[in-house]
Design an enzyme around this catalytic site. Structure first.
Site, PDB file in Angstrom:
ATOM      1  CB  SER A   1      -9.615 -41.631 -51.394  1.00  0.00           C
ATOM      2  OG  SER A   1      -8.739 -42.384 -50.578  1.00  0.00           O
TER       3      SER A   1
ATOM      4  CD  GLU B   1     -13.127 -44.903 -33.338  1.00  0.00           C
ATOM      5  OE1 GLU B   1     -12.383 -45.882 -33.592  1.00  0.00           O
ATOM      6  OE2 GLU B   1     -13.697 -44.735 -32.254  1.00  0.00           O
TER       7      GLU B   1
ATOM      8  CG  HIS C   1     -10.302 -41.223 -46.487  1.00  0.00           C
ATOM      9  ND1 HIS C   1     -10.786 -42.445 -46.058  1.00  0.00           N
ATOM     10  CD2 HIS C   1      -9.824 -41.432 -47.735  1.00  0.00           C
ATOM     11  CE1 HIS C   1     -10.618 -43.353 -47.012  1.00  0.00           C
ATOM     12  NE2 HIS C   1     -10.037 -42.760 -48.041  1.00  0.00           N
TER      13      HIS C   1
END
Length: 351
Positions: free
Chosen positions: A52, A256, A260
């Site tokens: 990701s 939060e 990422h």
């Protein structure tokens, strides 16, 4: 025939065989020309496989999450195609087991590159993702390298980018994907001034494999560690999915997320890593570009609105805006702004 007599007019005879040969010659010539032209236009592809932190992300409703691989196309000329196959939540194991690697392998042609970056999810305990550095993790990385080379491609190994962790003991994290479910609390955490590693031997294994197999290695962990450390405890939040309630309409309760990247963070990281790629793979250096702004309708730039990019360009300073894709009306440019448009072959700017 007497001297000085006019030469009789000779008929012109066309030989069918000669004409056929000439026609064949011209057909072959133009056919070869077309083949050579097509060969010259064939572009080099950089395939990307990872998790990701690298992946393309949905952009509907103004979602701001980005992977650094999603931003990478904006740092190359049109000679390079970035084909990003990274997917949220994948480890080197699950990427192979799900058949994702096979699909990439089918597409690789001689001279293409494959950027390989795993680690975040290989660390996780779930059996469908977990690998161990020194054994199964290294074996998967080796597989990517060897099979890329068998197709005539050039592998590039990266280790994992850092998590933003300034706590001496990192919070329990069995799945980075769950961070998208967090909400902004504003709760003060006990954080120091030094960024603390969370990857352990998973950041070392890719380097060991690269050295053994003589593969270009990008120390993404060290590069992003230096970046986050230089920004400090508060400044480093600007790279990540840290939003207060109401700050972004697509995340009304805030978030939060220390793993990422947001739009800004993905582009900063992509800019740093592309320079290291150019350093470790000199053949790619001539294609690397750094533009002031990158505009793309598919979210691969740091702007999705050309007029907004113009509006936010500084006054009196030469500014290059790269238009990566899409069709655009020519924006209004104030006389006090010095803007140059770099239009990709995949974009169209109204005259």
């Amino acid at each position: 025939m007497k001297a000085g007599a006019a030469m009789p007019c000779q008929p012109i005879i066309f030989h069918t065989t000669n004409m056929r040969n000439k026609s064949t010659f011209f057909l072959l010539f133009f056919g070869l020309l077309l083949i050579l032209t097509a060969a010259r236009k064939e572009k080099t592809t950089i395939f990307m496989i990872g998790d990701s932190t690298m992946a393309n992300k949905p952009i509907d409703n103004g979602q701001p999450e980005r992977g650094w691989g999603m931003a990478l196309q904006g740092f190359f000329t049109d000679d390079i195609i970035v084909d990003n196959h990274a997917v949220n939540g994948r480890s080197s194991k699950s990427f192979i087991d799900e058949g994702r690697w096979d699909k990439v392998l089918e597409k690789i042609k001689p001279g293409d590159y494959v950027v390989i970056q795993f680690g975040h999810n290989d660390e996780k305990p779930k059996e469908d993702r977990h690998t161990d550095p020194g054994t199964t993790f290294d074996a998967n990385l080796t597989k990517f390298v060897v099979e890329t080379r068998e197709k005539g491609g050039i592998p590039i190994l990266c280790n994992a980018v850092v998590r933003r962790n300034f706590q001496a003991v990192a919070p329990q994290n069995d799945d980075d994907e769950k961070l998208r479910d967090t909400e902004f609390t504003g709760e003060k955490k006990t954080e120091g001034e030094v960024l603390v590693d969370t990857h352990g031997d998973y950041r070392i294994a890719p380097k060991n494999v690269a050295e053994t197999l003589k593969v270009p290695f990008i120390d993404a962990n060290a590069i992003t560690h230096e970046l986050e450390q230089s920004l400090g405890v508060e400044g480093s939040k600007a790279l990540h999915m840290w939003f207060k309630p109401g700050e972004n309409p697509s995340i009304p309760k805030g978030r939060e997320d220390n793993t990422h990247y947001n739009i800004y963070g993905a582009h900063v990281v992509a800019g740093l890593l592309v320079d290291e790629i150019a350093k470790q793979v000199p053949a790619l250096k001539k294609y690397v570009r750094h533009y002031d702004f990158i505009v793309a309708k598919d979210g691969h730039g740091n702007y999705m609105d050309l007029q907004k990019a113009v509006d936010e360009a500084p006054v009196g300073k030469k500014t290059t805006i790269r238009i990566l894709n899409g069709e655009w009306k020519r924006p209004f440019v104030p006389r006090n702004k010095k803007i140059k448009f770099s239009v990709s072959e995949n974009a169209k700017l109204e005259k």
